[in-house]
Design a protein around this motif. Structure first.
Motif, PDB file in Angstrom:
ATOM      1  N   MET A   1      -7.126  13.534  -6.680  1.00  0.00           N
ATOM      2  CA  MET A   1      -7.137  12.237  -6.030  1.00  0.00           C
ATOM      3  C   MET A   1      -6.114  11.342  -6.721  1.00  0.00           C
ATOM      4  O   MET A   1      -6.081  11.260  -7.941  1.00  0.00           O
ATOM      5  N   GLU A   5      -5.951   5.876  -4.333  1.00  0.00           N
ATOM      6  CA  GLU A   5      -7.166   6.264  -3.608  1.00  0.00           C
ATOM      7  C   GLU A   5      -8.402   5.991  -4.463  1.00  0.00           C
ATOM      8  O   GLU A   5      -9.417   5.501  -3.954  1.00  0.00           O
ATOM      9  N   ARG A   6      -8.301   6.299  -5.749  1.00  0.00           N
ATOM     10  CA  ARG A   6      -9.419   6.054  -6.669  1.00  0.00           C
ATOM     11  C   ARG A   6      -9.710   4.554  -6.749  1.00  0.00           C
ATOM     12  O   ARG A   6     -10.861   4.129  -6.738  1.00  0.00           O
ATOM     13  N   TRP A  49     -12.928  11.096   0.360  1.00  0.00           N
ATOM     14  CA  TRP A  49     -12.347   9.759   0.466  1.00  0.00           C
ATOM     15  C   TRP A  49     -10.964   9.706   1.123  1.00  0.00           C
ATOM     16  O   TRP A  49     -10.737   8.846   1.993  1.00  0.00           O
ATOM     17  N   PRO A  50     -10.005  10.554   0.762  1.00  0.00           N
ATOM     18  CA  PRO A  50      -8.683  10.439   1.403  1.00  0.00           C
ATOM     19  C   PRO A  50      -8.753  10.561   2.933  1.00  0.00           C
ATOM     20  O   PRO A  50      -8.061   9.844   3.653  1.00  0.00           O
ATOM     21  N   GLU A  53     -10.923   7.175   4.273  1.00  0.00           N
ATOM     22  CA  GLU A  53     -10.240   5.892   4.139  1.00  0.00           C
ATOM     23  C   GLU A  53      -9.256   5.660   5.279  1.00  0.00           C
ATOM     24  O   GLU A  53      -9.114   4.556   5.779  1.00  0.00           O
ATOM     25  N   SER A  54      -8.617   6.717   5.739  1.00  0.00           N
ATOM     26  CA  SER A  54      -7.638   6.568   6.814  1.00  0.00           C
ATOM     27  C   SER A  54      -8.286   6.241   8.155  1.00  0.00           C
ATOM     28  O   SER A  54      -7.616   5.785   9.067  1.00  0.00           O
TER      29      SER A  54
END
Length: 160
Positions: A1, A5-6, A49-50, A53-54
């Motif tokens: 990550m 992003e973190r 998450w990646p 989030e988008s």
């Protein structure tokens, strides 16, 4: 990550944690179980998450995980375990919803989930049925049963 992003995940958790904990308590009826549920959901969210989030709706994803995990837990533990000693009370609810949370705790887990999704999350019957993995008719039966429950007991202070 990646670091950005973190940082985005950290900012999301800091901003939404109180609301997620309240939602978890409404689902589980216990602040301790709610904290466990939120932690589990956030662990699973961090992994994805990646991708999440988008889509610009990470909270919906986390709440969906919480609903699914809660259903899995109460399916696994259909019965309550009786204990000799009551645990000490944890943190007080800053919103003063103790009577509401007690009424929710009095409901069976499936009915509690229907009530929380309907009135706390403002979901439609179809959305609730989909979230719970049942037909709309089953959801209506649960909703009807829970609607009758408060009037059967003593007067409730939150009702006018």
């Amino acid at each position: 990550m990646r670091a950005d992003e973190r940082d985005a995940f950290d900012a999301f958790v800091r901003a939404r944690l109180p609301e997620l904990l309240r939602f978890g308590q409404a689902l589980t009826g216990s602040p301790h179980a709610a904290a466990d549920l939120v932690q589990d959901a956030l662990e699973r969210t961090l992994i994805a998450w990646p991708r999440i989030e988008s889509r610009h709706d990470p909270e919906g994803y986390v709440r969906r995980i919480m609903i699914n995990r809660n259903i899995s837990i109460w399916r696994k533990h259909r019965r309550e375990t009786l204990v000799d000693d009551f645990p000490e009370h944890g943190v007080e609810d800053a919103h003063g919803d103790d009577a509401l949370h007690q009424a929710l705790r009095d409901l069976p887990p499936r009915q509690r989930t229907v009530i929380v999704l309907r009135y706390y999350e403002d979901k439609t019957e179809a959305e609730i049925a989909t979230a719970m993995g049942c037909s709309a008719g089953s959801k209506r039966e649960l909703d009807a049963g829970s609607a009758a429950a408060p009037s059967a007991g003593p007067s409730r202070p939150w009702r006018s």
